[in-house]
Design an enzyme around this catalytic site. Sequence first.
Site, PDB file in Angstrom:
ATOM      1  N   TYR A  39      11.205  -1.805   4.838  1.00 21.92           N
ATOM      2  CA  TYR A  39      10.257  -2.625   5.581  1.00 21.92           C
ATOM      3  C   TYR A  39      10.804  -3.972   6.051  1.00 21.92           C
ATOM      4  CZ  TYR A  39       6.129   0.281   5.288  1.00 21.92           C
ATOM      5  OH  TYR A  39       5.203   1.283   5.461  1.00 21.92           O
ATOM      6  N   LYS A  79      14.546   9.032  -4.163  1.00 23.34           N
ATOM      7  CA  LYS A  79      15.300  10.103  -3.508  1.00 23.34           C
ATOM      8  C   LYS A  79      16.782   9.900  -3.814  1.00 23.34           C
ATOM      9  CE  LYS A  79      15.464  13.718  -0.883  1.00 23.34           C
ATOM     10  NZ  LYS A  79      15.009  15.039  -1.372  1.00 23.34           N
ATOM     11  N   ASP A 120       9.956  14.125  -2.862  1.00 21.78           N
ATOM     12  CA  ASP A 120       9.430  15.334  -2.204  1.00 21.78           C
ATOM     13  C   ASP A 120       8.688  16.209  -3.215  1.00 21.78           C
ATOM     14  OD1 ASP A 120      11.927  15.721  -3.396  1.00 21.78           O
ATOM     15  OD2 ASP A 120      12.729  17.010  -1.816  1.00 21.78           O
ATOM     16  N   ASP A 124       3.862   3.811   0.743  1.00 24.57           N
ATOM     17  CA  ASP A 124       2.969   3.850   1.910  1.00 24.57           C
ATOM     18  C   ASP A 124       2.518   5.287   2.161  1.00 24.57           C
ATOM     19  OD1 ASP A 124       1.686   2.958   4.326  1.00 24.57           O
ATOM     20  OD2 ASP A 124       3.341   3.891   5.415  1.00 24.57           O
ATOM     21  N   ASP A 178      -1.526   7.369   1.376  1.00 22.30           N
ATOM     22  CA  ASP A 178      -2.415   8.145   2.250  1.00 22.30           C
ATOM     23  C   ASP A 178      -2.634   9.540   1.661  1.00 22.30           C
ATOM     24  OD1 ASP A 178      -2.284   5.919   3.972  1.00 22.30           O
ATOM     25  OD2 ASP A 178      -2.284   7.173   5.767  1.00 22.30           O
TER      26      ASP A 178
HETATM   27  C1  IPM Z   1      -0.466   0.048   5.077  1.00 24.37           C
HETATM   28  C2  IPM Z   1      -0.100   0.160   6.539  1.00 24.37           C
HETATM   29  C3  IPM Z   1       1.018  -0.822   6.896  1.00 24.37           C
HETATM   30  C4  IPM Z   1       2.234  -0.461   6.067  1.00 24.37           C
HETATM   31  C5  IPM Z   1       1.401  -0.855   8.400  1.00 24.37           C
HETATM   32  C6  IPM Z   1       0.213  -1.208   9.262  1.00 24.37           C
HETATM   33  C7  IPM Z   1       2.519  -1.812   8.681  1.00 24.37           C
HETATM   34  O1  IPM Z   1       0.260   1.480   6.847  1.00 24.37           O
HETATM   35  O2  IPM Z   1      -0.852  -1.055   4.650  1.00 24.37           O
HETATM   36  O3  IPM Z   1      -0.418   1.044   4.365  1.00 24.37           O
HETATM   37  O4  IPM Z   1       3.008   0.423   6.450  1.00 24.37           O
HETATM   38  O5  IPM Z   1       2.401  -1.067   5.001  1.00 24.37           O
HETATM   39 MN    MN Z   2      -0.133   2.891   5.237  1.00 21.94          MN
END
Ligand code: IPM
Ligand code: MN
Length: 343
Positions: free
Chosen positions: A137, A183, A215, A239, A243
């Site tokens: 990042y 990884k 993975d 990140d 999700d």
């Molecule tokens: C998150 C988002 C951010 C990240 C993006 C918007 C830069 O996806 O907070 O999870 O990747 O950290």
């Molecule tokens: Mn995110």
Amino acid sequence: MKRYRIAVIAGDGIGPEVVEAAMPVLDAAARAHGFTLDWERLPYSADHYLKTKETLPDHAFRHLRDDVDAIFLGALGDPRVPGNEHARDILLGLRFRLDLYVNFRPVTLLHPDLTPLRADRPAIDFVIFRENTEGMYLGRGRVEGDEHIAEEVHTVKGVSRIIRAAFDWARAHGKTLVTMGDKSNAVPTHHLWQRLFREIAADYPGIEAEHRYIDALAMELVRKPGRFQVIVTNNLYGDILSDLGAALVGGLGIAPSANLHPGRAGLFEPVHGSAPRHAGRDDANPMAAILTGALMFTELGEKDAARDLEQAVKDALAAGTRTPDVGGKATTREVAAAVAAAL
Ligand code: IPM
Ligand code: MN
Ligand code: NAD
């Protein structure tokens, strides 16, 4: 009465909608527990950037660093800013410059019908400790002719402190298993994670420390989510896993997060983004923002208010007051009102 100064960066897309819906709910919980939130709305967003060319000015950064108890953020991201420059300065900028090295993302099944997995799965309740200040990042790298080179940075300091944060939290919350994902079989620098994880784990004798390649970890999270307690991993993998974790328990509409540096003011935001297709439709789920408020209350030391907020969200889910993403027909505002009523 105790007062907390909360800066609000509502941001873009559904950000302002979920934040405005959540604020009165947080106010109600605060009132019930004898404290007050002094909100201060800041304009930094894609709109502001397009109008003024300003992302996060220095005076605002210093104000956020020096004068507030917490930052409450909606989401940043707008199709009119395809390079995402404003989000890099505001969201990533605050994480980096405030050195908020822990991105804490709990994954909890708040109602059994929210998981897309089979009903015979055990309870899902784990937390992700995502490293928040290094890795891919930093955006370091260069272009040399046809080669676009991205540098992934892991330091002894950065890796050690996120691993320690994960173990400390595990110990404080009676957890017995910490899983580290990397990884290192393909990315040589990830051996640093392996070595430091082994070394630090030795300081926490009652807690089992296990390693998974990222993975395989993604696969196992879907197959056996109930076995995980605490997961620690780098910025990018955290990140992605967050999700995935959200999807296991109902989706981004209910996934909260906290950006922390122990002992300092934190930055609190839902895991989701600005979901531009939902903007202005009053159908975004405000529960992620409300649960993010509960994380903020916990960090402010208002644990009872945090617990009540989470229970009120559970009650609203159980009563069926839900936005479409979690199987209902209610609007953003109706859901927020139902959570406030359940308080
Ligand atoms: C998150 C988002 C951010 C990240 C993006 C918007 C830069 O996806 O907070 O999870 O990747 O950290
Ligand atoms: Mn995110
Ligand atoms: P997103 O999280 O905005 O949306 C993905 C999908 O998830 C949406 O299309 C929607 O179906 C669902 N969703 C998300 N939040 C929801 C909610 N509260 N209620 C109901 N449904 C919800 O991810 P994206 O589409 O990849 O990104 C959109 C923009 O947001 C991009 O500019 C991205 O960079 C940005 N983003 C910002 C943050 C942040 O500010 N923390 C986080 C992630 C993405």
